[in-house]
Design a protein around this motif. Structure first.
Motif, PDB file in Angstrom:
ATOM      1  N   THR A 173      16.667   3.908 -77.648  1.00 32.45           N
ATOM      2  CA  THR A 173      16.125   5.268 -77.705  1.00 32.45           C
ATOM      3  C   THR A 173      14.836   5.273 -76.914  1.00 32.45           C
ATOM      4  O   THR A 173      13.940   4.462 -77.172  1.00 32.45           O
ATOM      5  CB  THR A 173      15.838   5.705 -79.149  1.00 32.45           C
ATOM      6  OG1 THR A 173      17.063   5.770 -79.869  1.00 32.45           O
ATOM      7  CG2 THR A 173      15.149   7.054 -79.192  1.00 32.45           C
ATOM      8  N   GLN A 214      22.067   4.660 -73.818  1.00 31.19           N
ATOM      9  CA  GLN A 214      21.025   5.487 -74.421  1.00 31.19           C
ATOM     10  C   GLN A 214      21.539   6.069 -75.733  1.00 31.19           C
ATOM     11  O   GLN A 214      22.668   6.545 -75.824  1.00 31.19           O
ATOM     12  CB  GLN A 214      20.616   6.618 -73.473  1.00 31.19           C
ATOM     13  CG  GLN A 214      19.472   7.469 -74.003  1.00 31.19           C
ATOM     14  CD  GLN A 214      19.067   8.575 -73.038  1.00 31.19           C
ATOM     15  OE1 GLN A 214      19.667   8.730 -71.956  1.00 31.19           O
ATOM     16  NE2 GLN A 214      18.064   9.362 -73.411  1.00 31.19           N
ATOM     17  N   TYR A 241      22.953   3.348 -68.541  1.00 33.94           N
ATOM     18  CA  TYR A 241      22.623   4.698 -69.000  1.00 33.94           C
ATOM     19  C   TYR A 241      23.500   5.135 -70.162  1.00 33.94           C
ATOM     20  O   TYR A 241      23.090   5.954 -70.990  1.00 33.94           O
ATOM     21  CB  TYR A 241      22.749   5.689 -67.844  1.00 33.94           C
ATOM     22  CG  TYR A 241      21.803   5.387 -66.703  1.00 33.94           C
ATOM     23  CD1 TYR A 241      20.431   5.397 -66.898  1.00 33.94           C
ATOM     24  CD2 TYR A 241      22.289   5.066 -65.437  1.00 33.94           C
ATOM     25  CE1 TYR A 241      19.555   5.104 -65.865  1.00 33.94           C
ATOM     26  CE2 TYR A 241      21.426   4.775 -64.388  1.00 33.94           C
ATOM     27  CZ  TYR A 241      20.061   4.789 -64.605  1.00 33.94           C
ATOM     28  OH  TYR A 241      19.207   4.493 -63.581  1.00 33.94           O
TER      29      TYR A 241
END
Length: 934
Positions: free
Chosen positions: A917, A824, A821
């Motif tokens: 993205t 990102q 995570y």
């Protein structure tokens, strides 16, 4: 040689008899080279009142020649990326050898800003009612059909329309309509005589809307035919024909709209009815051949039918086929029989065709439901959607544009309309307006006038006898509201009713017309649930009174059948005692048609995800998502599968719309949300906002700007190592100016943020442009400075990860420093893709981000900048690598190569350095659709 002179002489004599242009075209198709070689004789007849020194010719095939053409710009403005990304071999052009007359070469040129319009200079003037014969030889290099549906398919098959060199539309006063090809299929032409000869490989099959004769030798098929009083001749050549033919009476229908031949045969009875219908309005050639092809249909489709009817099959296939054939045939007949300039007054073609299709449905399919046979599904029967007729779709389609404040006046030329209005809203509103005219006049006024219009103009070649004059004469001027005002109006309709005086005997209702629309107003009076009287009140008045005896009726409803497009139906219904009957609340699953009879709330499934709450299923209570009211609310409770707690958000927004001015919309709102921002740590965020949105150059122009004010109050639960973390208050002012298209993007963003702990200023500029086929360059400059900062550990600029202290970005793992995570990526603040050792700047930052295409979606990127932290010297930072740009700003991957850290590809943990993205927010994803249409 003698035979050629004889042919030209006969053509000239034939054309003078009919006073029309004449084209004798000999075309040879080569599928391998993707070319059509053409020898053409063009007979021009001057039917204007002026002496002509120049002639103008449409060469719409040449619109595909390069990225500087008007067509290229139009496709770009509508976010069609295909043309910019195409190779030179996929584009098209026309190579002209010469133009000659009487064996003399004629000088010619392409117009400077319109390469698909040719100007020919004449040595001798052409007097009124005189003529000239011109010969030309040219080669069409056909484009790929992926741009607009015209050209060569990937199977080397041919779909052509507007392919010939044809004289531009000449008016009676000697002026010309010089419209470039914008992909709208709205060319303006004078009717002409056509003699066409086509040669093509023997293994291919021809579908064409003209009767002709075929002959062939060992390798080549030759087709020849002719047509009188015709504007143009499109045709299709393919290897394995998808076209079926059906003869009904003396008419032949050739179409590829049928999935199977049997569906076409099953539709024969319906097609017979269709012939009866069109023969009421148009002079019908009893031996006509009609080519009804899917590409024609897709340019003017029945919106929504492909998604619902083709996919879910709620109707028999032959009935779906009938609807598509009817829509295509009616539009083709209206266009072929209409005279004058099409692009400047599209309502005369698109709108009349839409009205006639609506009338066809009323006459032959009046019981057809909007959702087909799905209206019988249990659970849907009480929905307005299941009771709605097929023609109710048009109110919905037009209302969607009104509630988004993207409507445009109906007299707007095609090239000034947004894609949604050009294809959907404006034709629909013209049709709805004609239906109102027909209903309010109480007879078949509009039908009779359309019949007179087309029959009286049959075989004419100049401007037509005005449809407006025919209608005004028929109605003795009562229809002037339609032509003088309805077609020009831009304000959004909103009618309301209130009780001005109420006593035991009667009620005086005040009917309020907020936009002072000229449209007659339908009013229904009810006793209980029964209609006792309906009427049409005149439009154009801001208010008018209606006296009703209480014994006669106890409820009044304005626009009960949704004849008029309104932005708000919640104020159209009133009982005698003055209470709005719409306050009878109905809560439904999903969404239903807007209505004035009930106040409707909807419940829809809601699903989101973040690293700390996991999957979060829930329900959203709202008052309309697709068909939003000026006031919108949503309440979204969600269950966290990871923490077994309740999360969610609440939104309340009020919109105010403006038309025909730079300021287009003001939005006031407030939102509240609560989720987890770290493991077992929750935040509460409250934020009121005010935004002003500007469209200084109109709806069809992509230049926009906005000013926003926002206050954020953030309360965060603390962990043991966050005891010094305080609640957060922030006020910010944003200004955005942008110009977006698929070919070129420029945007400027500035922001000032002030809180009790810090104040800062941000500025950024973004530039993205296609500089060569399938290649683009992206440049972004960012500068920011903290004017003061008391909490430098918390408030700073992120170098590689945006510091989202206001919780403004949709991050999957907001507090993650390692792991998936944390990878990102959001293009904000520093915008670096590598995780550098210095990962923040608490004083100031100057950054440049660069991307450029290598091949297809593969890009190279580089980021460079200077950053300054308060307790250290300025630092120069840089990184570089490769990217995969699948969907710009929505789905991208980044692979770091070299940076301040050295060669990153040699790191053992390289997979943890890859960035991505990914946008999963439904409202943001909707932008992929809306940017194309609005």
């Amino acid at each position: 040689m003698k035979s050629n002179f004889l042919a030209v002489g006969l053509l000239m004599a034939f054309s003078q008899i009919f006073a029309q242009h004449t084209y004798q075209t000999d075309a040879v198709f080569d599928p391998v080279l993707k070319k059509i070689t053409v020898n053409q004789k063009m007979f021009f007849y001057n039917h204007s009142s002026k002496w002509l020194h120049k002639l103008y010719i449409n060469d719409w095939n040449h619109a595909y020649s390069d990225s500087g053409s008007p067509l290229s710009k139009q496709l770009s403005d509508e976010y069609n990326f295909r043309f910019e990304k195409s190779l030179p071999s996929e584009k098209g052009n026309t190579t002209i050898i010469n133009f000659s007359s009487n064996q003399k070469i004629l000088p010619w040129k392409r117009l400077e800003k319109q390469p698909d319009i040719i100007e020919i200079s004449l040595s001798d003037v052409i007097l009124p009612n005189s003529s000239i014969s011109i010969s030309t030889t040219y080669t069409l290099n056909l484009p790929s059909d992926q741009f607009t549906g015209y050209g060569i398919t990937n199977k080397k098959e041919l779909i052509v329309d507007n392919w010939q060199l044809l004289f531009a539309f000449l008016h009676q006063d000697g002026s010309w309509t010089l419209d470039s090809n914008l992909g709208f299929d709205d060319i303006s032409l004078n009717p002409a005589n056509h003699h066409l000869n086509i040669r093509f490989p023997k293994e291919m099959q021809l579908a064409i809307s003209v009767s002709g004769e075929l002959s062939s030798n060992q390798s080549v098929t030759n087709w020849s035919g002719k047509s009188k009083n015709t504007k143009k001749i499109p045709f299709v050549l393919n290897h394995h024909s998808k076209f079926d033919s059906l003869n009904v009476r003396k008419l032949e229908f050739i179409t590829d709209l049928a999935d199977k031949k049997t569906h076409l045969l099953d539709a024969e009875k319906n097609i017979d009815e269709l012939i009866d219908f069109v023969s009421n309005y148009f002079p019908l050639n009893e031996s006509k051949t009609w080519l009804l092809q899917s590409d024609q249909y897709e340019n003017h489709p029945i919106v929504g039918i492909d998604l619902l009817y083709d996919t879910l099959k709620p109707l028999p296939p032959h009935q779906i086929l009938t609807l598509k054939m009817a829509k295509t045939l009616i539009f083709s007949m209206v266009r072929e029989n209409s005279l004058g300039a099409y692009r400047n007054e599209p309502w005369r073609v698109d709108g009349l065709a839409q009205y006639l299709f609506m009338r066809y449905i009323e006459n032959y399919h009046k019981d057809l439901k909007l959702i087909g046979n799905f209206d019988k599904i249990p659970g849907f029967r009480n929905y307005g959607l299941s009771k709605a007729t097929f023609n109710d779709r048009y109110f919905l389609l037009a209302s969607f544009a009104a509630r988004q404040n993207v409507s445009q006046p109906l007299n707007t030329p095609n090239n000034k309309l947004s894609k949604y209005n050009r294809k959907i809203t404006n034709p629909t509103k013209v049709g709805l307006g004609l239906k109102i005219l027909q209903s309010s006049e109480g007879s078949n006024v509009v039908d009779d006038c359309i019949q007179s219009y087309f029959f009286q103009n049959s075989n004419k070649i100049l401007e037509d006898i005005s449809f407006e004059n025919i209608v005004l004469n028929k109605t003795m001027g009562r229809a002037s509201w339609y032509f003088d005002k309805y077609l020009f109006e831009y304000k959004l309709n909103d009618y309301s009713v209130k009780a001005d005086q109420v006593d035991s005997r009667e009620t005086i209702y005040k009917i309020i017309n907020s936009s002072t629309s000229s449209t007659p107003i339908p009013v229904a009076l009810l006793k209980g649930d029964s209609l006792v009287h309906s009427m049409w009140l005149p439009g154009g008045l801001s208010s008018q009174n209606l006296r009703v005896e209480n014994q006669f009726a106890d409820k009044i409803v304005i626009n009960a059948d949704r004849d008029i497009v309104e932005v708000n139906l919640n104020n159209n219904n009133l009982k005698t005692n003055g209470s709005r009957s719409l306050r009878n609340l109905k809560v439904r699953l999903f969404e239903d048609l807007p209505t004035s009879h009930h106040n409707q709330w909807f419940v829809v499934p809601d699903l989101s995800f973040n690293a700390y709450d996991g999957l979060q299923p829930g329900l959203m209570l709202n008052n309309g998502l697709a068909m939003k009211h000026p006031f919108f609310f949503s309440i979204s409770p969600q269950f966290s599968t990871k923490t077994n707690t309740l999360n969610g958000k609440i939104q309340l927004y009020q919109k105010r719309f403006y038309q025909q001015q730079s300021l287009s919309q003001t939005t006031y709102g407030v939102s509240f949300e609560s989720y987890h921002y770290a493991p077992n740590v929750r935040y509460y965020r409250f934020s009121p906002v005010v935004n002003w949105y500007f469209r200084p150059y109109g709806i069809s122009d992509n230049r926009r700007s906005s000013v926003g004010l926002r206050y954020v109050f953030l309360n965060r639960e603390r962990t043991k190592d966050q005891s010094d973390l305080t609640d957060f208050n922030l006020f910010e002012v944003n200004y955005v100016k942008s110009n977006y298209s698929s070919a070129l993007t420029q945007s400027f963003f500035s922001q000032i943020q002030v809180s009790g702990e810090f104040s800062k200023l941000n500025l950024s500029y973004t530039y993205r442009k296609f500089y060569r086929q399938a290649k683009q360059v992206y440049i972004r400059f960012f500068g920011g400075v903290f004017l003061n900062n008391k909490q430098r550990d918390f408030y700073n600029f992120g170098v590689s990860r945006v510091n989202d202290y206001a919780f403004s970005y949709n991050l999957f793992g907001r507090s993650e420093q390692t792991g998936f995570y944390s990878q990102q990526f959001v293009m904000a603040e520093g915008g670096f893709k590598s995780f550098l050792k210095t990962d923040k700047a608490d004083h100031w930052m100057l950054i440049t981000n660069l991307n450029s295409t290598i091949w297809r979606a593969l890009e190279v990127y580089a980021d460079v900048g200077l950053i300054k932290n308060k307790k250290s010297q300025e630092e120069f930072i840089y990184d570089s690598g490769l990217g995969v740009n699948l969907i710009q700003n929505y789905f991208q991957l980044y692979f770091p190569v070299y940076s301040n850290l050295g060669w990153e590809v040699s790191a053992n943990n390289y997979s943890s350095k890859i960035r991505f993205t990914l946008t999963a927010d439904p409202e943001e994803l909707f932008g992929l659709f809306s940017r194309t249409w609005f």
